[in-house]
Design an enzyme around this catalytic site. Structure first.
Site, mmCIF file in Angstrom:
data_model
loop_
_atom_site.group_PDB
_atom_site.id
_atom_site.type_symbol
_atom_site.label_atom_id
_atom_site.label_comp_id
_atom_site.label_asym_id
_atom_site.label_seq_id
_atom_site.Cartn_x
_atom_site.Cartn_y
_atom_site.Cartn_z
ATOM 1 N N LYS A 52 27.181 -22.656 39.121
ATOM 2 C CA LYS A 52 26.418 -23.902 38.849
ATOM 3 C C LYS A 52 26.162 -24.315 37.534
ATOM 4 C CE LYS A 52 24.681 -23.676 43.449
ATOM 5 N NZ LYS A 52 23.435 -22.869 44.466
ATOM 6 N N GLN A 96 17.460 -21.359 44.616
ATOM 7 C CA GLN A 96 18.525 -20.536 45.079
ATOM 8 C C GLN A 96 17.775 -19.781 46.232
ATOM 9 O OE1 GLN A 96 21.776 -20.930 44.521
ATOM 10 N NE2 GLN A 96 22.205 -19.749 46.173
ATOM 11 N N ASP A 119 19.132 -30.427 46.117
ATOM 12 C CA ASP A 119 19.416 -29.663 47.213
ATOM 13 C C ASP A 119 19.406 -30.474 48.659
ATOM 14 O OD1 ASP A 119 20.884 -27.355 47.178
ATOM 15 O OD2 ASP A 119 19.237 -26.134 46.696
HETATM 16 N N1 GUN Z 1 21.965 -20.368 49.411
HETATM 17 C C1 GUN Z 1 23.155 -20.545 50.139
HETATM 18 N N2 GUN Z 1 23.531 -22.069 49.967
HETATM 19 C C2 GUN Z 1 22.611 -22.577 49.148
HETATM 20 C C3 GUN Z 1 22.385 -23.897 48.654
HETATM 21 O O1 GUN Z 1 23.115 -24.914 49.097
HETATM 22 N N3 GUN Z 1 21.331 -24.086 47.970
HETATM 23 C C4 GUN Z 1 20.313 -23.163 47.683
HETATM 24 N N4 GUN Z 1 19.356 -23.583 46.768
HETATM 25 N N5 GUN Z 1 20.700 -22.020 47.979
HETATM 26 C C5 GUN Z 1 21.543 -21.594 48.740
#
Ligand code: GUN
Length: 292
Positions: A52, A96, A119
């Site tokens: 990311k 995350q 998110d």
């Molecule tokens: N862990 C697995 N998928 C995601 C996501 O889309 N966002 C976040 N923050 N953590 C994750």
């Protein structure tokens, strides 16, 4: 069978965003800035967060990675979140997941300011999504929607089966596929661990979206001839032939299923890259919303 090439589409989106960044720079406008909070040392989470950050750098966004030790307390994590909420330069951020077991994920996510929640996990965002109001859509479902849109796949009146009801993927994509919009207007069935006749229900799907994290779960007998199959699985499976010692496996047994499909997403290179692209789209959207 045709591939829905998430890597290709995500690259296109990144180029579009990079172009927008250049235009904004030339006009002296704010450059979008995404932050990510990573708690602990989980290898897969570190890989996702790093990619990311790398994607932000590629397209000219600002990016900040905040790494906190596994032992961080819930209140310390909330303090970091409050700092991000106040920081004017940060347009959006993500925590995350998963978080360590001693931290209450739901309680923590409640502190993320909905106007920076790229998110789309805050109840306000989920509520707005459910009501069809403008908001940040969770990145993976938004990536699936974008992929369907760019490949112009018909969804109205189709039988869409979603396998999995997670808050990150299964629940939101089920809501999005049944809303009155394109993509949407599908008749949606959400399957989960207590569902009966899973194989039979999957075999009725015109559009099958699988998000359960079980490598190779969907086999050819569960897929209707001509179906669109979207594989959200990204599980690390031990593989001695790989330098890393693992390979990434989807929830669909691609080799047996692919020939029955009209469209299918590969793993890797399908939904995964689209998730990151959606996060970048949401970050750009966050900046633009402040300018309205
Ligand atoms: N862990 C697995 N998928 C995601 C996501 O889309 N966002 C976040 N923050 N953590 C994750």
């Amino acid at each position: 069978m045709q591939l829905m090439d998430g890597s290709f589409v995500a690259q296109q989106i990144k180029e579009e965003l990079a172009h927008e960044v250049l235009t904004r720079k030339s006009k002296g406008m704010k450059i979008p800035h995404l932050a990510a909070v990573l708690v602990g040392e989980d290898g897969a989470s570190l890989t996702y967060v790093s990619s990311k950050v790398k994607s932000c750098e590629q397209i000219g966004f600002g990016s900040t990675l905040i790494q906190l030790p596994e032992s961080v307390s819930q209140s310390q994590l909330i303090e970091e979140i409050e700092k991000l909420n106040k920081n004017q330069d940060i347009d959006g951020y993500i925590i995350q997941l998963p978080l360590p077991a001693h931290i209450n994920e739901k309680a923590v996510l409640m502190h993320v300011s909905p106007d920076k929640d790229v998110d789309g996990f805050h109840p306000e965002c989920i509520g707005k999504m459910a009501l069809g109001m403008d908001t940040f859509l969770p990145a993976t479902p938004a990536g699936i929607i974008e992929l369907i849109k760019r490949y112009q796949i018909e969804t109205a009146g189709k039988n869409c089966v979603v396998v999995g009801r997670s808050h990150i993927v299964g629940m939101p994509i089920s809501l999005l596929m049944q809303r009155n919009a394109y993509p949407g207007n599908a008749t949606v069935t959400t399957l989960h661990s207590k569902s009966s006749n899973i194989k039979e229900v999957c075999a009725q799907a015109d559009i099958l979206i699988v998000a359960i994290g079980k490598p190779g779960y969907v086999t050819a007998d569960m897929v209707k001839e001509g179906a669109v199959v979207i594989d959200v699985g990204i599980t690390r499976v031990a593989d001695d032939a790989k330098k890393s010692g693992f390979r990434i496996a989807g929830d669909v047994d691609f080799h047996s299923v692919a020939h029955k499909c009209s469209w299918i997403t590969p793993v890797p290179g399908g939904v995964g890259p689209m998730t990151i692209a959606s996060l970048l789209i949401n970050t750009m959207k966050s900046v633009q919303l402040k300018e309205k």
